[in-house]
Design a protein around this motif. Structure first.
Motif, mmCIF file in Angstrom:
data_model
loop_
_atom_site.group_PDB
_atom_site.id
_atom_site.type_symbol
_atom_site.label_atom_id
_atom_site.label_comp_id
_atom_site.label_asym_id
_atom_site.label_seq_id
_atom_site.Cartn_x
_atom_site.Cartn_y
_atom_site.Cartn_z
ATOM 1 N N ASP A 28 11.947 85.261 149.048
ATOM 2 C CA ASP A 28 10.691 84.501 148.954
ATOM 3 C C ASP A 28 9.715 85.527 148.991
ATOM 4 O OD1 ASP A 28 12.073 82.108 148.846
ATOM 5 O OD2 ASP A 28 11.762 81.717 150.967
ATOM 6 N N ALA A 29 9.587 86.597 149.701
ATOM 7 C CA ALA A 29 8.727 87.621 149.602
ATOM 8 C C ALA A 29 8.357 88.383 148.436
ATOM 9 C CB ALA A 29 9.036 88.734 150.697
ATOM 10 N N MET A 30 9.119 88.110 147.456
ATOM 11 C CA MET A 30 9.083 89.013 146.221
ATOM 12 C C MET A 30 7.952 88.579 145.438
ATOM 13 S SD MET A 30 10.748 90.944 144.132
ATOM 14 C CE MET A 30 10.502 91.723 142.400
ATOM 15 N N ARG A 31 7.038 89.648 145.052
ATOM 16 C CA ARG A 31 5.662 89.553 144.302
ATOM 17 C C ARG A 31 5.729 89.729 142.685
ATOM 18 N NH1 ARG A 31 3.554 94.713 143.867
ATOM 19 N NH2 ARG A 31 4.430 96.135 144.816
ATOM 20 N N GLY A 32 5.142 89.251 142.186
ATOM 21 C CA GLY A 32 5.107 89.356 140.583
ATOM 22 C C GLY A 32 6.545 88.822 139.933
ATOM 23 N N ARG A 33 7.173 87.856 140.414
ATOM 24 C CA ARG A 33 8.319 87.312 139.844
ATOM 25 C C ARG A 33 8.426 87.154 138.276
ATOM 26 N NH1 ARG A 33 11.738 83.928 143.352
ATOM 27 N NH2 ARG A 33 11.162 84.134 145.568
ATOM 28 N N LYS A 34 7.285 87.075 137.643
ATOM 29 C CA LYS A 34 7.181 86.565 136.293
ATOM 30 C C LYS A 34 7.206 88.088 135.548
ATOM 31 C CE LYS A 34 4.381 84.609 132.519
ATOM 32 N NZ LYS A 34 5.266 85.224 131.648
ATOM 33 N N LYS A 35 6.681 89.072 136.050
ATOM 34 C CA LYS A 35 6.591 90.492 135.615
ATOM 35 C C LYS A 35 8.129 90.803 135.412
ATOM 36 C CE LYS A 35 5.810 93.761 138.381
ATOM 37 N NZ LYS A 35 5.011 94.469 139.319
ATOM 38 N N PHE A 36 8.970 90.826 136.445
ATOM 39 C CA PHE A 36 10.303 91.059 136.249
ATOM 40 C C PHE A 36 11.219 90.108 135.432
ATOM 41 C CE2 PHE A 36 8.800 92.880 140.513
ATOM 42 C CZ PHE A 36 9.260 94.040 140.088
ATOM 43 N N ALA A 37 10.740 88.879 135.486
ATOM 44 C CA ALA A 37 11.564 87.798 134.535
ATOM 45 C C ALA A 37 11.185 88.043 132.969
ATOM 46 C CB ALA A 37 11.019 86.294 134.700
ATOM 47 N N ASP A 38 9.966 88.528 132.876
ATOM 48 C CA ASP A 38 9.689 89.161 131.491
ATOM 49 C C ASP A 38 10.464 90.236 131.178
ATOM 50 O OD1 ASP A 38 7.823 86.949 131.265
ATOM 51 O OD2 ASP A 38 5.906 88.231 131.472
ATOM 52 N N ALA A 39 10.801 91.099 132.058
ATOM 53 C CA ALA A 39 11.562 92.235 131.911
ATOM 54 C C ALA A 39 13.090 91.975 131.737
ATOM 55 C CB ALA A 39 11.281 93.437 132.765
ATOM 56 N N GLY A 40 13.581 90.704 131.983
ATOM 57 C CA GLY A 40 14.918 90.407 132.002
ATOM 58 C C GLY A 40 15.562 90.431 133.119
ATOM 59 N N MET A 41 14.892 90.438 134.166
ATOM 60 C CA MET A 41 15.435 90.612 135.715
ATOM 61 C C MET A 41 15.486 89.184 136.163
ATOM 62 S SD MET A 41 14.408 94.371 136.998
ATOM 63 C CE MET A 41 15.805 94.277 138.391
ATOM 64 N N VAL A 42 16.452 88.319 135.962
ATOM 65 C CA VAL A 42 16.593 86.967 136.363
ATOM 66 C C VAL A 42 17.952 86.687 136.833
ATOM 67 C CG1 VAL A 42 14.658 86.098 134.828
ATOM 68 C CG2 VAL A 42 16.974 86.061 134.090
ATOM 69 N N ALA A 43 18.070 85.939 137.549
ATOM 70 C CA ALA A 43 19.569 85.534 138.159
ATOM 71 C C ALA A 43 20.595 85.467 137.137
ATOM 72 C CB ALA A 43 19.501 84.418 138.911
ATOM 73 N N GLY A 44 21.786 86.252 137.159
ATOM 74 C CA GLY A 44 22.566 86.109 136.265
ATOM 75 C C GLY A 44 22.586 87.411 135.324
ATOM 76 N N THR A 45 21.594 88.441 135.434
ATOM 77 C CA THR A 45 21.471 89.567 134.527
ATOM 78 C C THR A 45 22.374 90.690 135.161
ATOM 79 O OG1 THR A 45 19.335 88.739 133.940
ATOM 80 C CG2 THR A 45 19.835 90.990 133.399
ATOM 81 N N GLU A 46 23.031 91.254 134.109
ATOM 82 C CA GLU A 46 23.904 92.576 135.119
ATOM 83 C C GLU A 46 23.036 93.683 134.608
ATOM 84 O OE1 GLU A 46 27.208 92.651 132.234
ATOM 85 O OE2 GLU A 46 28.265 91.002 133.054
ATOM 86 N N LEU A 47 23.234 94.736 135.567
ATOM 87 C CA LEU A 47 22.016 95.881 135.663
ATOM 88 C C LEU A 47 23.022 97.164 136.260
ATOM 89 C CD1 LEU A 47 21.329 96.130 138.774
ATOM 90 C CD2 LEU A 47 19.723 94.573 138.081
ATOM 91 N N ALA A 48 22.725 98.289 135.858
ATOM 92 C CA ALA A 48 23.285 99.329 136.468
ATOM 93 C C ALA A 48 22.390 100.206 137.012
ATOM 94 C CB ALA A 48 24.072 100.196 135.473
#
Length: 83
Positions: A28-48
Motif C-alpha cells: 500500500d505504501a507504493m508510490r507511482g504505481r502507474k509509472k511502474f505499470a506503464d513499464a510493465g511491472m504489474v502482477a504476473g510479470t516475470e523479471l530478473a
C-alpha cells in the motif's frame, strides 16, 4: 491493507543478482504505481535481477526484454516470488 510475505515471496529489493521472479503485488505504501505499470511491472510479470548499484541505492532489473533501473526504496514495495 499491507500484504504479508509468505514462503518464497520477498521484496524486489531483496532479490539476489541473477535470480528470476514473478511480481505478485505491491504494498500500500507504493508510490507511482502507474509509472511502474506503464513499464510493465504489474502482477504476473516475470523479471530478473541484473545488478545493484555499488552503494546499494539503485536496482537494475530485466522486464520484458528491457533493462530498467529503479530506486531500492521502490523495490522494497514490490513483492515478488522467486523461482
Amino acid at each position: 491493507m499491507e500484504k504479508v510475505l509468505t514462503g518464497s515471496e520477498m521484496t524486489l529489493a531483496d532479490l539476489p543478482i541473477g535470480m528470476k521472479a514473478v511480481i505478485v503485488g505491491m504494498t500500500d505504501a507504493m508510490r507511482g504505481r502507474k509509472k511502474f505499470a506503464d513499464a510493465g511491472m504489474v502482477a504476473g510479470t516475470e523479471l530478473a535481477m541484473e545488478g545493484h548499484a555499488p552503494f546499494g541505492s539503485l536496482l537494475r532489473v530485466r522486464v520484458m526484454d528491457s533493462s530498467l533501473t529503479l530506486h531500492k526504496n521502490d523495490g522494497a514495495n514490490i513483492l515478488v516470488k522467486a523461482y
